[in-house]
Each structure stands twice: as C-alpha cells, then as structure tokens.
Design a protein around this motif. Structure first.
Motif, PDB file in Angstrom:
ATOM      1  N   ASP A   9     -37.099 -31.058 -44.304  1.00 57.07           N
ATOM      2  CA  ASP A   9     -38.561 -30.982 -44.276  1.00 57.07           C
ATOM      3  C   ASP A   9     -39.083 -32.391 -44.046  1.00 57.07           C
ATOM      4  N   LEU A  10     -39.674 -32.573 -42.860  1.00 59.47           N
ATOM      5  CA  LEU A  10     -40.079 -33.927 -42.504  1.00 59.47           C
ATOM      6  C   LEU A  10     -41.468 -34.297 -42.971  1.00 59.47           C
ATOM      7  N   ARG A  11     -42.254 -33.299 -43.370  1.00 55.86           N
ATOM      8  CA  ARG A  11     -43.662 -33.626 -43.651  1.00 55.86           C
ATOM      9  C   ARG A  11     -43.813 -34.683 -44.727  1.00 55.86           C
ATOM     10  N   ASP A  12     -43.166 -34.457 -45.846  1.00 54.25           N
ATOM     11  CA  ASP A  12     -43.316 -35.403 -46.944  1.00 54.25           C
ATOM     12  C   ASP A  12     -42.774 -36.776 -46.572  1.00 54.25           C
ATOM     13  N   ILE A  13     -41.629 -36.745 -45.897  1.00 52.10           N
ATOM     14  CA  ILE A  13     -40.967 -38.017 -45.615  1.00 52.10           C
ATOM     15  C   ILE A  13     -41.787 -38.828 -44.600  1.00 52.10           C
ATOM     16  N   ILE A  14     -42.423 -38.130 -43.675  1.00 50.14           N
ATOM     17  CA  ILE A  14     -43.264 -38.838 -42.693  1.00 50.14           C
ATOM     18  C   ILE A  14     -44.531 -39.358 -43.373  1.00 50.14           C
ATOM     19  N   GLU A  15     -45.103 -38.492 -44.186  1.00 56.42           N
ATOM     20  CA  GLU A  15     -46.302 -38.919 -44.932  1.00 56.42           C
ATOM     21  C   GLU A  15     -46.015 -40.201 -45.698  1.00 56.42           C
ATOM     22  N   GLU A  16     -44.859 -40.188 -46.360  1.00 57.11           N
ATOM     23  CA  GLU A  16     -44.473 -41.335 -47.167  1.00 57.11           C
ATOM     24  C   GLU A  16     -44.289 -42.578 -46.299  1.00 57.11           C
ATOM     25  N   ALA A  17     -43.656 -42.355 -45.149  1.00 55.56           N
ATOM     26  CA  ALA A  17     -43.349 -43.484 -44.271  1.00 55.56           C
ATOM     27  C   ALA A  17     -44.615 -44.114 -43.702  1.00 55.56           C
ATOM     28  N   LEU A  18     -45.610 -43.274 -43.499  1.00 55.01           N
ATOM     29  CA  LEU A  18     -46.831 -43.796 -42.881  1.00 55.01           C
ATOM     30  C   LEU A  18     -47.761 -44.425 -43.910  1.00 55.01           C
TER      31      LEU A  18
END
Lengths: 172, 731
Positions: free
Chosen positions: A162-171
C-alpha cells in the motif's frame, strides 16, 4: 512526450485501494487489479488505480539539498513532477537507471509524483481467492507496508504494498 | 503700519520684479479670456488653468517674502479660479470683472510697497474684497458629472489630476474624440521635444496631459503618451504631426458620450439629467450690469454647458444600433487563464528553439541553403510575434498597487479607531504597477506590518503630545519602481522598536544565547523581529502581537523572491522596506553550469558576471572574497551551497556572478556560463521545494528542466551563516 508512454487508467476514480482493506476484498469476489513491477529480484504489486500513467524516464534534474529518495524533478507534458526512488523508500539499494526503468505517475492529490521502478511487468487481474492477506513476514522497512501476497501460480509470488501512506509520509 | 525693521531693500526689489511679472501675465491672460468670451462665448481652458497657476505662484511668492495680506488675497483668487477651471463655478462676466479688479488692487499694492519699501504698506489696500454676487454655480448634477467619467479607461483615470480629469470629462461631453498619441523621445532632449510636440498640437486640440509610458522601446528613449482632445479633423491632426513619428490610438471616439448617453436613455438617469438642464447663467445674467462696457451682457446666446447628448433624441437607426454596443472595453479575466497562456507561450519558445535547430542543420545540407535561409527568416518573424504576445500577457497581469493601498487604508481606519489612536494614512506611488499575483500575495504581509505599526508603533495621542509629536500618528505607504523591482515602504512615526526588548524576547524564546547577544550589531538585533516566536510587544494586544507575525511576513515575502528590511529609531519611528520583483511570470535568466548541472539565475538579481582569476581570491577568516572596484565582495561557491562540493581551490576559468538584492551583494562562483534565456518559472512540488534553494524550475528545451536559483535565499543564508561577514553585510 515519449511514445512508449502507456496510459493505463486515465482519470481513474480515486478511491481507497481494495488491497489496502482486506475486509472489503474477501466478501466481494470481484476481480482485483494490480500493476506489477520489479525492484531488484522481487516483484511488487500496487493498486492499479493509484497509477495514472507509465513513462520512460525523461532527463532527470537533480535537486540538491533534498532527502536522498528524491531523485529530482522531471517534465511530463509541461508539468513538473517530483520523482521518488521507490527502492530507497522501501529501504532497498538506490535505483540504477537502465533501459527497462520506468516511472509510474501517481494519481494523488498532493502534488504530481512519479515513482522510479526497475521494470514494469504486467497488470494482473486476480480473483480475491488468490490474494493472501495479512501474511506473516519479518519486520523490516520493506515489509511495513505489505498488505498481502499474490500467488498467481505455484512458482510466482508478488508482494502487494500500500503506497498511499508511504508516499504521504515521504512527501511530508 | 510700517514695521520697525523693514526687510532689506534687496528682498523687496526682488519680490517686486517677480510679482510684477506675474501680474503682467495675469492681466494678459484675463484680457485674452475676455476676448474669447466675447467672440466664442467660451474661454480657453488652458488659459483659465494658467490664470489659476498665476495666482498660485503669486501666493507662493507673497508668503515666501512675508507679504501676508497679498498672499491671502492671492489665495482667495486662486480658489476662485480653481472652482472655475474645475467647472464648479461658471465664469460669468461679473467674476471676470472681479478678477480684473483684483489684478488692479495687486498692482496698486505693489506700487505702495515700492514707495514705502515695506511689505506692510499695502495692507490697507489688500483687504479681501468680497465678490458682489455669489458665483453662479453651474448646475452640476453629480450623476451628470460622473457619467462621462465612466468612459475614461480606469488606468488613465487613476493617474489624472482632478483638473485633468475635469478637462477630459468636459471634452468628452463636448463630443470630442480623445486620442492617445504615443511618441518616443530621447531622454536627453525630452523636455524640449515634449514642448515642441505640445505646441504643434495646440492648434488642433486641447492637450490634456502627458503620461510616461512603460513601453520604453529603447534604453535611451522614453515613451510618452499625450492625451489630446481633438478639436479639428483627423486630417488636420495628421498634418500637425507630420514631423513626428507617432502612433495615434483613439481612446474615446468622437461623440462617444452621445452614444453612451443614448444607451442609458431609457433609464431614469437621463430624466434626472433632463430636469437639471437650466440656462446656466440665468442668475448671472440678471446680476450682470454694464459696469464695464467691455464685458458683454450675458444673454441667452451663452450656450448651456455642453448638454449630454442623451437629451437629444436619437436621430436615426444607426445611432440606435451603435448604442446597443457595450461601452466598457474591459474584460475580467481569471489569473489562472493568463498563467496557462503564459505556459503556452513558454512552450512556443521551445518550439522556436527546435525550429531554429532544424534550420541550422538544414543549412549545411547541400542544395538546401535557400530553404534554410527562408526558414531562418520565418523563425525570426515568429520570434518577434512571440515576444509581442509575451509582453502583452505580462502587461495584462500588471495592476496598480493603489487597489491594495485602498484596502489597507480601510484597515488602518478601522484598526486605529478600535484602539483609540489617531492615525493619518499617506500614500504615494499608488500608480506603480506590479504583477497581480504579487499584489495578492503581498497584501497579507503588508497588512501585518501596518497593524503592527498601529498597534505597537504609533503611540496614544497623550503620549505623543508629551514627546512633542503631532497628536495624530502618520503611516506612510510608498511604492516606486527601481529597475526590475518594486519597492514598497511602510513608515510610521511611532515609538520605534526597542532592540533591548527584542534581545530579551529572543533569549527568552531560546532563539539566542545570552553570550551571542553582545556580538550582534544594532541592525542584526533589529532583524531578530523576523525570527519565529518573537513579539515586539510585551503584552498581548487586540490586533497583533500574538507571537506569530513578522517571521511569517518574511517567509511570505521570500517565497515571492523578495526581501524585507527594517530600520527603526527609538522615539522617531520604524520603516519597513519590501523589495519585490515586478513580475513573476516570465523573467530573463542567466543559465550557469555547476558540475554538469544547469541552473538558472534570474537576471533581475544579477548585477554583473565576470571571469574569476584564482589569484584575485583572498581568504578573510573562513570566507573567500575578491575585490571588485575597491569593495570587498564575499564569494559563495555555488557547488558548496548546493551541497555538491568539490575540494581544493576554485578551478581556473570559473565565473563570478555578482548577485545583488537590496543593499547586499554576493559573488556566486560557477563553473561556466551557459547562455541567457527568457524563462517561465514553474513551481515545483511542495515536498521537493523544501530544499529552499530554488524558486522553481524552468524548461530549457529537450525535456530538460533547469532549477531556478532563489538568489534572495542564497544571499540570506550566506550572510546568516558567515559570522565574519558582518562588516560586509551592508555593502
């Protein structure tokens, strides 16, 4: 614009990926769609609707003084896209760009984001039965976002993340 | 009446000769006006204006020399003429008589002063003589006065003086065309040339004003727009201007007012106007007797002030049809649409580059040279049009800062009343034009600064009295353009900023160690107000002073590529100076190379560029510097700044870009120059722009992006992190 751009889900409705919520998956029985790609020797899958477009990497402009997983910015049809190295985000070795490298342009609201992956393999439609949720895995950054394992046949195994959380975090 | 110590004779004779000259002009002008009235029933507006100025000059002269009684009389007449020139009062023969009388009085007074060699000698002569009849006010309905005004384009209306606007309105009402004559003059001979063209225009119409245009076509030239109310035919105008290379635009066509008025015919407005159409000189005519034979009795043949043609019935269908067209030429546009257009223009620029590359390649192909040359020519034409479009879009984005100033003045009025402080708001440079986006982004920071000024700066009336200041505080808002930047100053005459208290606050907030405080100079202490968590007030106030504040102001301004500086003196006041680029959308930039990467540096922040000789580099403490025209210029290696450093000395062949912003200068060391290009700056995603070094990216062709260096941030960071540079900081 590169000719080999594949538009897969133009303006796909934004919704929570089915894979991220196992409860929604199991009873429904409808086929799930994943975009699959490789990072190193491992194959990963993400919710297809998260991806807007796949492009070959254009020239990348490195942006100094940013976190290392930011590869830089690219220009896709006039818009400026933030490019992230998914390998580094998952705690793997940094990406090495070659002919097979692709950028997944994501369908997220925050800002235009592209993910660099080693190779795009295929789009898989899977019956919910073939999707193993809550697998037991060893704890590491790469597995923190794993939501399931796909077993399309005996020999293959695809890790669904699930990329949503990880992308949110990265941004952030 | 005579004074004990009369002023030296020299002063008196000086005064007399000047006053004599003015009086001669005055009486000359009055004679001409009298003649015009007799012949045409209409006085020349320029003459009346000149008469007004004569009285004004006389008033100034008299008060300079202390001839108070004369100054008072001149003041009364000046006001009277002001009323006349502004159309508030009709020029009746009675008034003219009175004016002649005043000139006589002044002459007698001058004689008396000369005889007695004493300014006091004329006092008894100069008792203000009331005008026999109250001046017959011209019937002026507010609406009637307002309507022709609406035909004046807003940008022009804004820069006109009240008088110029009145003349423009009067001419529009009279059905004259208003033309904008655009001419270029060499700056060296500007005033003489302008005078000549104005003289050439005089026979064909009324020259209303000359406005400097920002369309300067050449650095040595200045473009001027002359507003002319055309009194003759266009052919006559063309003849008058044969010697001049001008462009004539019709601002308002002939009889525009008639058409406009016809358009509003159906509305009750014109009815109001109708009832307001009496003979203007009805009162005057009764009163006017043959005191002076020279003045004709005002009779019915005096025309009413040019009646709005609304009152005339539309004569034919043609006029009716015309009236259906919209009079307003204005279109409201969403700024994002302009941004999209601008992006397209930027991309067209890339297309152009691609085509010229093809044409270059074609040139070396045997037998294709002719095609290559033709293609090259086409590209040149394309390039010019593209530049036109780009300029056009930029122009559309520009709006005067006055709009924002108006909003701010309302805030000042409201806030000062809430706090019970008396604050006077003085604005200048409201016509200065800035990109719409910048205005929008600036209004919050400015509002904050102003609120701070009212809240913490301006003292209460009682306190101000104690310190000998006027009871009402003053906040002055000034805007002006300086090169590619617009400077906005907010200055108050309040209590100033107490740096000791700021130091305490900074130490209390943990932003500063007590031992660091001693090392800071006054300016640095003052700049602490821009650090987060510092408030300039010890107590929490109604309006500002909630701890968030000046740091946000600074952040917002930096985000736009601007800088904010503060000067303050205890008991005297505080001045904030904001320096902003005029436009954000497109900007010429210098492309530089640093370790194989191309970066763009906005040219408006670059003073010059030169080759760096390694032997010129001197180390001062930890900083490399060079000497530029006798001044020490600190050097900042761009590769180091961008965290991609290289060891050892600066490589030979490196270039120095002298970046200048406000008063600060910094030499940016780069590997090489890679050209100059107009760039469209696009924002990057929030996440990746957090590096803080770049204001955006720009397309430089072939899908390549170049990062645009945020020069302001670089300068800021460099000086903040290099303690030894403090003496150099001020430049």
């Amino acid at each position: 614009m590169t000719d080999d751009a594949i538009v897969i889900a133009p303006a796909a409705p934004l919704h929570r990926p089915a894979a991220a919520d196992p409860n929604a998956v199991v009873p429904g029985g409808a086929a799930l769609e994943f975009l699959c790609f490789t990072l190193g020797r491992e194959e990963f899958g993400i919710d297809l609707h998260l991806v807007k477009q796949i492009v070959s990497p254009p020239p990348i402009t490195f942006v100094p003084r940013t976190r290392s997983y930011f590869l830089g910015v690219i220009s896709v049809r006039g818009s400026v896209v933030t490019l992230i190295d998914l390998r580094q985000l998952l705690g793997l070795d940094p990406a090495v760009r070659d002919k097979a490298s692709r950028i997944l342009l994501l369908n997220i609201d925050r800002e235009p984001v592209g993910l660099m992956v080693d190779r795009v393999t295929q789009v898989r439609r899977v019956a919910p039965n073939d999707f193993e949720t809550n697998p037991i895995l060893e704890e590491n950054p790469a597995t923190a976002h794993v939501v399931g394992i796909l077993r399309p046949n005996r020999s293959e195994q695809i890790t669904v993340i699930d990329l949503r959380d990880i992308i949110e975090e990265a941004l952030r | 009446m005579s004074k004990q110590h009369p002023k030296p004779h020299v002063a008196i004779s000086e005064f007399l000769s000047e006053a004599q000259e003015i009086i001669e002009h005055l009486s000359n002008n009055l004679m001409q006006i009298d003649g015009d009235l007799k012949q045409r029933n209409e006085a020349d507006a320029a003459l009346i204006n000149e008469t007004f100025r004569n009285w004004h000059t006389l008033k100034g002269l008299a008060s300079t020399f202390g001839a108070e009684a004369l100054a008072t009389l001149a003041h009364v007449e000046e006001n009277r003429l002001d009323d006349i020139r502004m159309g508030r009062v009709a020029l009746t023969p009675d008034i003219l008589d009175h004016l002649f009388g005043s000139v006589d009085t002044v002459m007698q007074a001058l004689v008396a002063i000369n005889t007695a060699q004493d300014f006091g000698a004329a006092q008894h002569l100069l008792a203000p003589t009331p005008l026999a009849q109250g001046a017959a006010a011209e019937p002026s309905d507010a609406l009637e006065a307002l309507l022709p005004r609406t035909l004046i384009p807003g940008d022009i209306a804004e820069v006109l003086t009240e008088y110029e606007e009145h003349r423009l309105t009067a001419n529009i009402e009279a059905g004259r065309a208003i033309l904008k004559i655009h001419a270029s003059f060499y700056i060296a001979s500007l005033s003489a040339d302008l005078e000549a063209i104005t003289a050439a225009l005089k026979p064909v119409g009324e020259h209303i004003t000359s406005l400097p245009s920002d369309e300067a076509s050449h650095p040595d030239q200045m473009d001027i727009e002359l507003l002319l109310a055309l009194g003759r035919s266009r052919a006559e105008l063309a003849e008058a201007l044969t010697d001049y290379d001008v462009r004539i635009d019709t601002l308002i066509p002939e009889n525009a007012w008639a058409m406009f008025a016809t358009a509003v015919d159906a509305t009750p407005l014109s009815e109001a106007g109708m009832s307001q159409l009496p003979a203007p000189s009805a009162t005057a005519s009764a009163a006017s007797n043959a005191e002076l034979d020279a003045v004709p009795a005002p009779t019915d043949n005096r025309q009413p002030p040019a009646a709005p043609a609304a009152l005339r019935a539309p004569t034919d269908n043609g006029e009716k049809l015309m009236s259906l067209r919209s009079v307003s030429q204005t279109v409201r546009v969403d700024i994002s649409k302009l941004d999209r257009l601008m992006n397209s223009v930027g991309e067209l620029g890339l297309v152009r580059t691609a085509i010229s590359r093809v044409s270059d390649e074609l040139r070396v192909v045997a037998g294709r040279r002719d095609l290559a040359i033709e293609l090259h020519r086409i590209v040149r034409g394309f390039e010019r049009r593209l530049a036109d479009i780009r300029e056009g879009i930029l122009e559309v984005r520009m709006v005067p800062v006055g709009q924002m100033f108006d909003r701010l003045s309302q805030i000042i009025r409201k806030e000062s009343r809430k706090l019970g402080k008396e604050v006077q708001f003085v604005v200048s440079g409201a016509e200065t034009e800035v990109d719409k986006l910048i205005i929008e982004e600036l209004s919050d920071p400015l509002m904050h600064i102003i609120r701070n000024a009212i809240d913490h700066g301006i003292e209460f009336a009682a306190d101000r009295q104690l310190t000998g200041k006027p009871e009402a505080g003053t906040i002055a808002l000034t805007a002006y353009q300086k090169g590619n930047h617009v400077l906005i100053e907010v200055e108050d005459d309040g209590s100033g900023i107490d740096t000791e208290r700021i130091l305490e606050a900074a130490i209390a907030a943990g932003n500063l160690l007590p031992e660091q405080a001693d090392a800071l100079n006054e300016r640095e202490r003052l700049n602490l107000i821009f650090t987060p968590g510092i408030t300039t007030s010890s107590e929490l106030s109604v309006i500002s002073g909630r701890g968030v504040g000046m740091d946000v102001v600074k952040t917002n301004i930096s985000a736009l590529g601007g800088i904010v500086e503060v000067q303050s003196e205890i008991g005297i006041g505080t001045k904030f100076t904001i320096t902003m680029p005029v436009t954000l959308a497109i900007t010429p930039a210098l492309l530089v190379k640093v370790r194989d990467n191309i970066y763009a540096i906005p040219l408006n922040t670059v003073a010059e560029a030169m080759t760096l000789k390694p032997e010129d580099v001197r180390q001062i403490m930890n900083t490399e510097t060079m000497t530029l025209r006798g001044q020490t210029l600190p050097l900042c290696r761009l590769d180091t700044y961008l965290n991609i450093p290289r060891d050892g000395a600066i490589p030979p062949g490196s270039r120095v870009i002298v970046a200048a912003l406000g008063q600060r200068r910094l030499g940016l060391v780069v590997d090489a120059l890679a050209g100059q290009q107009d760039v469209v700056i696009k924002p990057m995603g929030d996440s990746i722009s957090r590096s803080g070094c770049f204001s955006g990216v720009t397309d430089i062709g072939n899908q390549q992006l170049a990062l645009v260096l945020d020069t302001a941030a670089a300068i800021e960071e460099f000086f903040m992190s290099n303690d030894d540079l403090k003496p150099m900081m001020m430049g």
